[in-house]
Design an enzyme around this catalytic site. Structure first.
Site, PDB file in Angstrom:
ATOM      1  N   ASN A 213      43.203  36.577  53.322  1.00 12.25           N
ATOM      2  CA  ASN A 213      44.256  35.608  53.660  1.00 12.25           C
ATOM      3  C   ASN A 213      45.472  36.334  54.221  1.00 12.25           C
ATOM      4  O   ASN A 213      45.456  37.562  54.360  1.00 12.25           O
ATOM      5  CB  ASN A 213      44.622  34.763  52.432  1.00 12.25           C
ATOM      6  CG  ASN A 213      45.129  35.621  51.287  1.00 12.25           C
ATOM      7  OD1 ASN A 213      46.168  36.255  51.394  1.00 12.25           O
ATOM      8  ND2 ASN A 213      44.373  35.673  50.193  1.00 12.25           N
ATOM      9  N   ASP A 282      40.454  32.271  45.807  1.00 12.61           N
ATOM     10  CA  ASP A 282      39.960  31.354  44.772  1.00 12.61           C
ATOM     11  C   ASP A 282      38.442  31.447  44.634  1.00 12.61           C
ATOM     12  O   ASP A 282      37.911  31.264  43.557  1.00 12.61           O
ATOM     13  CB  ASP A 282      40.373  29.921  45.109  1.00 12.61           C
ATOM     14  CG  ASP A 282      41.865  29.709  44.883  1.00 12.61           C
ATOM     15  OD1 ASP A 282      42.388  30.277  43.904  1.00 12.61           O
ATOM     16  OD2 ASP A 282      42.503  29.007  45.685  1.00 12.61           O
ATOM     17  N   LYS A 292      24.364  44.008  57.295  1.00 11.74           N
ATOM     18  CA  LYS A 292      25.084  43.113  58.195  1.00 11.74           C
ATOM     19  C   LYS A 292      24.202  41.921  58.568  1.00 11.74           C
ATOM     20  O   LYS A 292      23.030  42.105  58.917  1.00 11.74           O
ATOM     21  CB  LYS A 292      25.505  43.890  59.447  1.00 11.74           C
ATOM     22  CG  LYS A 292      26.377  43.087  60.370  1.00 11.74           C
ATOM     23  CD  LYS A 292      26.750  43.846  61.616  1.00 11.74           C
ATOM     24  CE  LYS A 292      27.510  42.927  62.562  1.00 11.74           C
ATOM     25  NZ  LYS A 292      27.645  43.504  63.899  1.00 11.74           N
ATOM     26  N   ASP A 311      40.534  33.252  37.160  1.00 13.95           N
ATOM     27  CA  ASP A 311      41.986  33.190  37.372  1.00 13.95           C
ATOM     28  C   ASP A 311      42.655  34.284  36.523  1.00 13.95           C
ATOM     29  O   ASP A 311      42.679  34.200  35.294  1.00 13.95           O
ATOM     30  CB  ASP A 311      42.501  31.799  36.984  1.00 13.95           C
ATOM     31  CG  ASP A 311      43.938  31.600  37.438  1.00 13.95           C
ATOM     32  OD1 ASP A 311      44.760  32.519  37.248  1.00 13.95           O
ATOM     33  OD2 ASP A 311      44.229  30.534  38.011  1.00 13.95           O
ATOM     34  N   ILE A 312      43.185  35.298  37.201  1.00 12.77           N
ATOM     35  CA  ILE A 312      43.746  36.461  36.495  1.00 12.77           C
ATOM     36  C   ILE A 312      44.974  36.054  35.690  1.00 12.77           C
ATOM     37  O   ILE A 312      45.126  36.398  34.512  1.00 12.77           O
ATOM     38  CB  ILE A 312      44.118  37.575  37.507  1.00 12.77           C
ATOM     39  CG1 ILE A 312      42.888  37.968  38.344  1.00 12.77           C
ATOM     40  CG2 ILE A 312      44.695  38.787  36.782  1.00 12.77           C
ATOM     41  CD1 ILE A 312      43.207  38.864  39.532  1.00 12.77           C
ATOM     42  N   PHE A 332      53.211  33.040  40.612  1.00  4.09           N
ATOM     43  CA  PHE A 332      53.745  32.675  41.926  1.00  4.09           C
ATOM     44  C   PHE A 332      52.909  31.533  42.482  1.00  4.09           C
ATOM     45  O   PHE A 332      51.713  31.443  42.185  1.00  4.09           O
ATOM     46  CB  PHE A 332      53.679  33.865  42.894  1.00  4.09           C
ATOM     47  CG  PHE A 332      54.987  34.601  43.005  1.00  4.09           C
ATOM     48  CD1 PHE A 332      55.473  35.339  41.940  1.00  4.09           C
ATOM     49  CD2 PHE A 332      55.724  34.552  44.182  1.00  4.09           C
ATOM     50  CE1 PHE A 332      56.677  36.016  42.035  1.00  4.09           C
ATOM     51  CE2 PHE A 332      56.937  35.224  44.295  1.00  4.09           C
ATOM     52  CZ  PHE A 332      57.412  35.957  43.228  1.00  4.09           C
ATOM     53  N   LYS A 346      51.746  23.500  38.707  1.00  5.38           N
ATOM     54  CA  LYS A 346      51.020  24.775  38.586  1.00  5.38           C
ATOM     55  C   LYS A 346      51.484  25.565  37.369  1.00  5.38           C
ATOM     56  O   LYS A 346      50.686  26.211  36.694  1.00  5.38           O
ATOM     57  CB  LYS A 346      51.192  25.599  39.868  1.00  5.38           C
ATOM     58  CG  LYS A 346      50.169  26.697  40.008  1.00  5.38           C
ATOM     59  CD  LYS A 346      50.109  27.247  41.424  1.00  5.38           C
ATOM     60  CE  LYS A 346      49.371  26.309  42.359  1.00  5.38           C
ATOM     61  NZ  LYS A 346      49.290  26.823  43.732  1.00  5.38           N
ATOM     62  N   LYS A 350      48.803  26.786  34.669  1.00  2.00           N
ATOM     63  CA  LYS A 350      48.565  28.212  34.413  1.00  2.00           C
ATOM     64  C   LYS A 350      49.027  28.614  33.010  1.00  2.00           C
ATOM     65  O   LYS A 350      48.685  29.689  32.523  1.00  2.00           O
ATOM     66  CB  LYS A 350      49.316  29.072  35.441  1.00  2.00           C
ATOM     67  CG  LYS A 350      48.936  28.781  36.888  1.00  2.00           C
ATOM     68  CD  LYS A 350      47.818  29.664  37.384  1.00  2.00           C
ATOM     69  CE  LYS A 350      47.460  29.317  38.809  1.00  2.00           C
ATOM     70  NZ  LYS A 350      46.395  30.152  39.358  1.00  2.00           N
TER      71      LYS A 350
END
Ligand code: CTP
Length: 406
Positions: A213, A282, A292, A311-312, A332, A346, A350
């Site tokens: 990303n 995610d 390949k 999810d850390i 964050f 969130k 979390k």
């Protein structure tokens, strides 16, 4: 950023080839907003002229304790009373020995001895041949100078002007600048161990392709730097980014979300603050192909199936240490819309006491940002600013919360 605005620095040069780096250091100090008064020993004048240093500092260089331009003829007193800090760079082995013994036969050593030690810190950037550096006499003198209250900035390692390789190079000008800026920051996180995740993760599809990303890692790196400046021990778990490691920060490079989780779990037991800035993927492809994936003649496109990454942040927030208050977790949220509502939701999902919201597309890759701090009481906005400035504000805010909790 004018991180040294309002600071008056006495920059002392002693004899050493590293004097050429001090010209650049002087320039960087001035660019950071400091006023710089250069003092040179006779040895330093053998390596660089006072003309260069005067031009860069915009002030006449002071060379002698008998400088008649001083109305009271007491340059050593006047110089040290005006300074916010004295930085000796380069500091030769001979000068360290002088400091260790309180000798005062030249202007610079005289000024160091005469300075009000409690009000005017002395920072030392040694520079010498590796054998001189390793010599017990030098190490003894360094230890004595530190015991007397000087701040030792350490040495670099690498090729030396004499052709040898080892410890003893003067730190680079940008490193000395970063150290000096850090020195002036309030030590609000002394005794804390801060664990930061930063950057994107990379989830392999095959050996040459993957999913990632647009996170640049800049916000997380700025937070790691600000935490270090605040006196914390810092471990930075970084996804694939090309950013330089902030001074004094322990960096662990990882690639995938699973690697990041493992690295975080290694340090989590000794951390007291966890700040999750990473844009963790995610999902990851269920099966990364070992070879390949090739196009075939039929034109069929590959079909990828995904599994969710652990999810850390949520994992750590639910850990017994976080639940007992021994680990303060900060999340964050990079959103594209409805920042406040999404960030509030969130935070609850979390299970963290503090969640920091930002608009992802408006900040990815940039040097500035704007943050929304969301906690159980509501929302505080940190207005658009450089990421480093916001990182310092966030660190101050976290330090305040930790003090209030204790
Ligand atoms: N995070 C994490 N591990 C993950 C996913 C996210 O530690 N596997 C952390 C991020 O570092 C960040 C916070 O969780 O601190 C929010 O991540 P984000 O991706 O924005 O939220 P999601 O929970 O993935 O929600 P959504 O994608 O629906 O916005």
């Amino acid at each position: 950023m004018k991180d040294l605005a309002g600071k008056h620095i006495v920059l002392g040069l002693t004899g050493g080839i590293a004097c050429y780096k001090s010209a650049e250091l002087c320039r960087l100090l001035i660019k950071s907003g400091a006023t710089v008064q250069v003092v040179m020993t006779a040895g330093a004048e053998q390596f660089i002229t006072s003309v260069t240093m005067q031009a860069l500092s915009q002030r006449p260089v002071v060379l002698s304790q008998w400088d008649a331009r001083e109305a009271n003829n007491m340059a050593h007193i006047n110089l040290s009373r005006e300074a916010d800090a004295c930085l000796i760079a380069p500091c030769s082995a001979d000068f360290v020995a002088k400091l260790a013994h309180g000798q005062a036969g030249d202007l610079l050593s005289l000024m160091c001895l005469a300075r009000p030690a409690n009000a005017v810190p002395l920072l030392i950037a040694p520079a010498m041949n590796r054998e001189m550096w390793a010599h017990p006499a030098t190490q003894r003198n360094m230890a004595q100078v530190a015991a007397d209250g000087a701040v030792l900035l350490g040495v670099g390692r690498g090729d030396q002007a004499c052709g040898e390789t080892g410890d003893g190079r003067m730190l680079e000008p940008y490193e000395l600048l970063e150290d000096l800026i850090a020195f002036f920051q309030p030590k609000v996180l002394a005794d804390q161990h801060v664990l930061v995740t930063a950057g994107p993760t990379y989830e392999a599809i095959d050996p040459v392709r993957g999913i990632t990303n647009l996170s640049s890692g800049k916000m997380g790196f700025a937070i790691a730097r600000a935490a270090r400046e605040a006196g914390a021990e810092v471990t930075l778990v970084a996804g694939p980014v090309g950013l330089p490691t902030p001074r004094g920060v322990h960096r662990v490079d990882v690639r995938s979300a699973s690697n990041m989780l493992a690295a975080v779990m290694d340090t989590a037991p000794v951390a007291s603050i966890f700040i999750a800035t990473a844009a963790v993927a995610d999902w990851r492809p269920e099966h990364a192909s070992e070879q390949k994936i090739k196009k075939d003649a039929s034109g069929a496109t590959p079909v990828l199936s995904f599994v969710e990454n652990q999810d850390i942040l949520a994992t750590l927030a639910q850990s017994p240490r976080a639940q007992s208050g021994a680990l303060f977790c900060v999340g964050f949220a990079a959103e594209s819309h409805d920042l406040m509502a999404n960030a509030q939701a969130k935070r609850l999902r979390k299970g963290v006491p503090l969640l920091v919201g930002n608009i992802g597309p408006a900040t990815f890759g940039r040097d500035d940002n704007a943050l929304l701090l969301v906690d159980e009481r509501g929302v505080v906005e940190l207005a658009r600013d450089s990421k480093l400035s916001l990182a310092r504000q966030l660190i101050a805010n976290i330090a305040f919360r930790i003090r209030a909790r204790d």
